[in-house]
Scaffold this motif. Structure first.
Motif, PDB file in Angstrom:
ATOM      1  N   ASP A   9      -7.104 -31.607   3.311  1.00 30.37           N
ATOM      2  CA  ASP A   9      -6.106 -32.662   3.108  1.00 30.37           C
ATOM      3  C   ASP A   9      -6.846 -33.986   3.171  1.00 30.37           C
ATOM      4  OD1 ASP A   9      -3.967 -34.673   3.668  1.00 30.37           O
ATOM      5  OD2 ASP A   9      -2.688 -32.912   3.824  1.00 30.37           O
ATOM      6  N   ASP A  10      -6.450 -34.950   2.337  1.00 30.38           N
ATOM      7  CA  ASP A  10      -7.190 -36.214   2.309  1.00 30.38           C
ATOM      8  C   ASP A  10      -6.798 -37.162   3.438  1.00 30.38           C
ATOM      9  OD1 ASP A  10      -5.275 -38.536   0.599  1.00 30.38           O
ATOM     10  OD2 ASP A  10      -4.682 -36.433   0.662  1.00 30.38           O
ATOM     11  N   GLU A  11      -5.834 -36.786   4.269  1.00 25.21           N
ATOM     12  CA  GLU A  11      -5.426 -37.642   5.386  1.00 25.21           C
ATOM     13  C   GLU A  11      -5.699 -36.931   6.709  1.00 25.21           C
ATOM     14  OE1 GLU A  11      -1.567 -39.365   5.060  1.00 25.21           O
ATOM     15  OE2 GLU A  11      -1.698 -39.594   2.888  1.00 25.21           O
ATOM     16  N   ALA A  12      -6.571 -37.536   7.519  1.00 27.28           N
ATOM     17  CA  ALA A  12      -6.974 -36.929   8.791  1.00 27.28           C
ATOM     18  C   ALA A  12      -5.796 -36.639   9.719  1.00 27.28           C
ATOM     19  CB  ALA A  12      -8.002 -37.820   9.491  1.00 27.28           C
ATOM     20  N   PRO A  13      -4.794 -37.530   9.823  1.00 33.05           N
ATOM     21  CA  PRO A  13      -3.655 -37.213  10.701  1.00 33.05           C
ATOM     22  C   PRO A  13      -2.911 -35.945  10.267  1.00 33.05           C
ATOM     23  CG  PRO A  13      -3.678 -39.561  10.198  1.00 33.05           C
ATOM     24  CD  PRO A  13      -4.697 -38.924   9.308  1.00 33.05           C
ATOM     25  N   ASN A  14      -2.836 -35.702   8.958  1.00 34.75           N
ATOM     26  CA  ASN A  14      -2.180 -34.480   8.471  1.00 34.75           C
ATOM     27  C   ASN A  14      -2.964 -33.239   8.884  1.00 34.75           C
ATOM     28  OD1 ASN A  14      -0.144 -35.946   7.219  1.00 34.75           O
ATOM     29  ND2 ASN A  14      -1.182 -35.990   5.244  1.00 34.75           N
ATOM     30  N   ALA A  35     -11.485 -30.269   5.800  1.00 32.71           N
ATOM     31  CA  ALA A  35     -12.139 -31.109   4.794  1.00 32.71           C
ATOM     32  C   ALA A  35     -11.162 -32.179   4.331  1.00 32.71           C
ATOM     33  CB  ALA A  35     -12.601 -30.271   3.613  1.00 32.71           C
ATOM     34  N   LEU A  36     -11.719 -33.340   3.950  1.00 35.69           N
ATOM     35  CA  LEU A  36     -10.903 -34.485   3.572  1.00 35.69           C
ATOM     36  C   LEU A  36     -10.831 -34.725   2.064  1.00 35.69           C
ATOM     37  CD1 LEU A  36     -11.957 -36.948   6.408  1.00 35.69           C
ATOM     38  CD2 LEU A  36      -9.621 -36.146   5.981  1.00 35.69           C
ATOM     39  N   GLN A  58      -2.065 -33.102  -3.963  1.00 38.72           N
ATOM     40  CA  GLN A  58      -2.420 -34.420  -4.491  1.00 38.72           C
ATOM     41  C   GLN A  58      -3.423 -35.092  -3.562  1.00 38.72           C
ATOM     42  OE1 GLN A  58       0.872 -37.043  -5.235  1.00 38.72           O
ATOM     43  NE2 GLN A  58      -0.282 -38.206  -6.746  1.00 38.72           N
ATOM     44  N   MET A  59      -4.651 -35.265  -4.080  1.00 38.71           N
ATOM     45  CA  MET A  59      -5.711 -35.949  -3.342  1.00 38.71           C
ATOM     46  C   MET A  59      -6.423 -36.895  -4.293  1.00 38.71           C
ATOM     47  SD  MET A  59      -7.377 -32.870  -0.998  1.00 38.71           S
ATOM     48  CE  MET A  59      -7.793 -31.826  -2.411  1.00 38.71           C
ATOM     49  N   PRO A  60      -6.997 -37.984  -3.777  1.00 35.80           N
ATOM     50  CA  PRO A  60      -7.738 -38.904  -4.660  1.00 35.80           C
ATOM     51  C   PRO A  60      -8.889 -38.186  -5.347  1.00 35.80           C
ATOM     52  CG  PRO A  60      -7.370 -39.864  -2.484  1.00 35.80           C
ATOM     53  CD  PRO A  60      -6.960 -38.430  -2.385  1.00 35.80           C
ATOM     54  N   GLY A  61      -9.165 -38.564  -6.590  1.00 33.75           N
ATOM     55  CA  GLY A  61     -10.230 -37.890  -7.326  1.00 33.75           C
ATOM     56  C   GLY A  61      -9.736 -36.545  -7.816  1.00 33.75           C
ATOM     57  N   THR A  82       2.038 -30.079   0.708  1.00 32.39           N
ATOM     58  CA  THR A  82       2.164 -31.308  -0.066  1.00 32.39           C
ATOM     59  C   THR A  82       3.340 -32.148   0.404  1.00 32.39           C
ATOM     60  OG1 THR A  82       2.491 -32.195  -2.303  1.00 32.39           O
ATOM     61  CG2 THR A  82       3.534 -30.076  -1.805  1.00 32.39           C
ATOM     62  N   ALA A  83       3.211 -33.451   0.235  1.00 31.89           N
ATOM     63  CA  ALA A  83       4.304 -34.366   0.587  1.00 31.89           C
ATOM     64  C   ALA A  83       5.248 -34.559  -0.588  1.00 31.89           C
ATOM     65  CB  ALA A  83       3.739 -35.715   1.028  1.00 31.89           C
ATOM     66  N   TYR A  84       4.930 -33.984  -1.742  1.00 32.62           N
ATOM     67  CA  TYR A  84       5.710 -34.219  -2.954  1.00 32.62           C
ATOM     68  C   TYR A  84       6.300 -32.917  -3.464  1.00 32.62           C
ATOM     69  CZ  TYR A  84       2.883 -38.446  -2.750  1.00 32.62           C
ATOM     70  OH  TYR A  84       2.273 -39.603  -2.330  1.00 32.62           O
ATOM     71  N   ASP A  85       7.535 -32.975  -3.907  1.00 32.75           N
ATOM     72  CA  ASP A  85       8.158 -31.769  -4.460  1.00 32.75           C
ATOM     73  C   ASP A  85       8.135 -31.789  -5.983  1.00 32.75           C
ATOM     74  OD1 ASP A  85      10.002 -33.670  -5.049  1.00 32.75           O
ATOM     75  OD2 ASP A  85      11.667 -32.733  -3.980  1.00 32.75           O
ATOM     76  N   HIS A  86       7.298 -32.663  -6.557  1.00 32.64           N
ATOM     77  CA  HIS A  86       7.217 -32.712  -8.022  1.00 32.64           C
ATOM     78  C   HIS A  86       5.790 -32.606  -8.526  1.00 32.64           C
ATOM     79  CE1 HIS A  86       6.755 -36.874  -6.616  1.00 32.64           C
ATOM     80  NE2 HIS A  86       6.043 -37.081  -7.680  1.00 32.64           N
ATOM     81  N   TYR A  87       4.824 -33.176  -7.818  1.00 33.34           N
ATOM     82  CA  TYR A  87       3.453 -33.215  -8.318  1.00 33.34           C
ATOM     83  C   TYR A  87       2.830 -31.822  -8.272  1.00 33.34           C
ATOM     84  CZ  TYR A  87      -1.418 -34.531  -8.991  1.00 33.34           C
ATOM     85  OH  TYR A  87      -2.695 -34.629  -9.475  1.00 33.34           O
TER      86      TYR A  87
END
Length: 250
Positions: A9-14, A35-36, A58-61, A82-87
């Motif tokens: 996940d790209d967010e460490a808190p997650n 891994a981030l 969904q992660m940057p890059g 994921t935080a999104y129900d569409h992506y």
């Protein structure tokens, strides 16, 4: 029996939150690493060879879907987070790959881990993941896309062109196939309508979804209905009539 896992996940808190939930509610999961981004995630999967991967879509890059296509092997169970129900979720649902929406529900997490552990212990090939990858690689060729349909006994992978129609049965759904089979699927029809709408399926009634390639004619009698190539008739509701005729070019 323990199952090994990596978290990406790209967010460490997650990552920290998921690790905490797993430790508290899924103690049989042994976390091998986190891994981030996709590059770190790929290296982690290749070197540690986990039984289970928790992957953000969904992660940057490079996205989680990109990461999957870069891996040389896919011999692990997969749970998207994921935080999104569409992506990217349409493809994930189409392939029936497990996913969790953030914020993570503990009961859903436990159930997803239970199913992944069961499939791992039974050494089941991850057909859902293979189907997802096939879908992603063949995006322009819709006739080659296979949808995963979960019955009470198994998960069937069917080309959309094999499906004549769907009929609602409360929280279940019947799928009628071009070989004469009738499958009872353990999800309601409204879950499949958005997945199949881009494949030529038309919602003609509250309880009916039809593949327009199998429609023989529009019959005006008895308020109007569709006659299919196999002789079946499907009602068209008054509220759907205009949209159905437009979709069929009548």
């Amino acid at each position: 029996m323990n199952i090994t896992a990596v978290l990406i996940d790209d967010e460490a808190p997650n990552l920290a939150n998921l690790a905490r939930l797993l430790a508290q509610y899924c103690p049989d999961v042994e976390i091998l690493g986190t891994a981030l981004d996709a590059a770190e995630g790929k290296e982690l999967i290749v070197t540690r060879q986990p039984n289970l991967v928790f992957l953000d879509i969904q992660m940057p890059g490079a996205s989680g879907l990109d990461l999957l296509q870069q891996l040389p092997r896919h011999d692990f169970q997969l749970i998207f987070v994921t935080a999104y129900d569409h992506y990217g979720i349409q493809a994930v649902k189409f392939a029936a790959v497990d996913y969790l929406l953030k914020p993570i529900d503990v009961t859903e997490l436990q159930e997803a881990v239970r199913k992944a552990t069961l499939r791992h212990n039974e050494k089941q090939q991850n057909s859902r993941l293979e189907n997802l990858l096939h879908l992603l690689q063949r995006q322009p060729f819709k006739d080659e896309h296979r949808i995963a349909l979960t019955t009470l006994k198994e998960t069937r992978f069917l080309y959309t062109r094999q499906i004549i129609r769907c009929e609602s049965d409360n929280n279940y759904c019947y799928f009628y196939l071009d070989n004469g089979e009738k499958l009872l699927v353990s999800k309601p029809m409204y879950e499949y309508e958005p997945l199949l709408k881009d494949y030529g399926f038309i919602r003609c009634h509250q309880s009916h979804l039809v593949n327009k390639r199998f429609v023989r004619s529009w019959v005006r009698e008895d308020g109007g209905f569709l006659l299919l190539d196999n002789g079946a008739t499907v009602p068209v509701s008054r509220s759907k009539k205009e949209a159905v005729l437009l979709a069929l070019g009548f």
